[in-house]
Enzyme design. Structure first.
Site, PDB file in Angstrom:
ATOM      1  N   ASP A   1      35.445  41.221  11.948  1.00  0.00           N
ATOM      2  CA  ASP A   1      36.561  40.672  11.190  1.00  0.00           C
ATOM      3  C   ASP A   1      36.030  40.088   9.886  1.00  0.00           C
ATOM      4  O   ASP A   1      35.078  39.331   9.877  1.00  0.00           O
ATOM      5  CB  ASP A   1      37.261  39.601  12.023  1.00  0.00           C
ATOM      6  CG  ASP A   1      38.632  39.245  11.507  1.00  0.00           C
ATOM      7  OD1 ASP A   1      39.189  40.044  10.727  1.00  0.00           O
ATOM      8  OD2 ASP A   1      39.142  38.184  11.893  1.00  0.00           O
ATOM      9  N   CYS A   2      36.667  40.447   8.790  1.00  0.00           N
ATOM     10  CA  CYS A   2      36.239  40.011   7.463  1.00  0.00           C
ATOM     11  C   CYS A   2      36.622  38.553   7.228  1.00  0.00           C
ATOM     12  O   CYS A   2      37.740  38.137   7.538  1.00  0.00           O
ATOM     13  CB  CYS A   2      36.898  40.899   6.413  1.00  0.00           C
ATOM     14  SG  CYS A   2      36.503  40.454   4.716  1.00  0.00           S
ATOM     15  N   GLY A   3      35.715  37.803   6.673  1.00  0.00           N
ATOM     16  CA  GLY A   3      35.977  36.400   6.374  1.00  0.00           C
ATOM     17  C   GLY A   3      37.076  36.191   5.350  1.00  0.00           C
ATOM     18  O   GLY A   3      37.585  35.085   5.198  1.00  0.00           O
ATOM     19  N   THR A   5      39.987  37.887   5.403  1.00  0.00           N
ATOM     20  CA  THR A   5      41.256  38.384   5.942  1.00  0.00           C
ATOM     21  C   THR A   5      42.410  37.416   5.731  1.00  0.00           C
ATOM     22  O   THR A   5      43.549  37.839   5.492  1.00  0.00           O
ATOM     23  CB  THR A   5      41.104  38.731   7.436  1.00  0.00           C
ATOM     24  OG1 THR A   5      40.049  39.675   7.572  1.00  0.00           O
ATOM     25  CG2 THR A   5      42.379  39.316   8.005  1.00  0.00           C
ATOM     26  N   GLN A  35      34.174  47.149   8.453  1.00  0.00           N
ATOM     27  CA  GLN A  35      35.016  46.000   8.795  1.00  0.00           C
ATOM     28  C   GLN A  35      36.471  46.404   9.075  1.00  0.00           C
ATOM     29  O   GLN A  35      37.246  45.586   9.532  1.00  0.00           O
ATOM     30  CB  GLN A  35      34.971  44.975   7.665  1.00  0.00           C
ATOM     31  CG  GLN A  35      33.598  44.406   7.433  1.00  0.00           C
ATOM     32  CD  GLN A  35      33.541  42.935   7.711  1.00  0.00           C
ATOM     33  OE1 GLN A  35      34.512  42.224   7.561  1.00  0.00           O
ATOM     34  NE2 GLN A  35      32.393  42.459   8.122  1.00  0.00           N
TER      35      GLN A  35
END
Length: 128
Positions: A1-3, A5, A35
């Site tokens: 999960d991308c920081g 998001t 990602q």
């Protein structure tokens, strides 16, 4: 999960606040350490359910240079095509501003929030 998001909510806020002068378009990409592995439908459902996204999402695409780079990103990242910018996306949530006349005016890295004054100031300035 991308920081980054959580920026989906800020992008939606930006789209809502400036709906009379801005169209936000999301380009999901799996170019950065994989990602974004989900398919288009799953991505759209996730964005809507978790962040209330109603702005348009393109099909998942390649945004970095290469044989399959989306034509929009070819234009956004090649100075001979857009007039000034060679900056490729550093990561998901890189932002490009295109004015109503179709000129690329700004690039903002992922670390800049969509609601940062550096961006919103451009929307107010360019609309007058």
């Amino acid at each position: 999960d991308c920081g980054y998001t959580a920026q989906l909510a800020a992008l939606q806020e930006l789209a809502d606040t400036y709906s009379d002068k801005l169209v936000v378009i999301g380009f999901p990409a799996n170019d950065f350490k994989e990602q974004e592995k989900s398919d288009n439908e799953t991505i759209a459902i996730f964005c809507q359910k978790n962040y209330g996204v109603t702005f348009p999402l393109a099909q998942k695409t390649q945004v970095v240079p290469g044989a399959n780079q989306h034509p929009v990103y070819q234009w956004l990242t090649q100075q001979p095509l857009n007039g000034w910018n060679n900056k490729v996306p550093e990561w998901n949530f890189s932002k490009y501003l295109v004015n109503p006349e179709g000129f690329l005016t700004h690039y903002f890295p992922p670390s800049v929030s969509p609601t940062d004054p550096m961006i919103t100031r451009q929307l107010v300035t360019n609309s007058q």
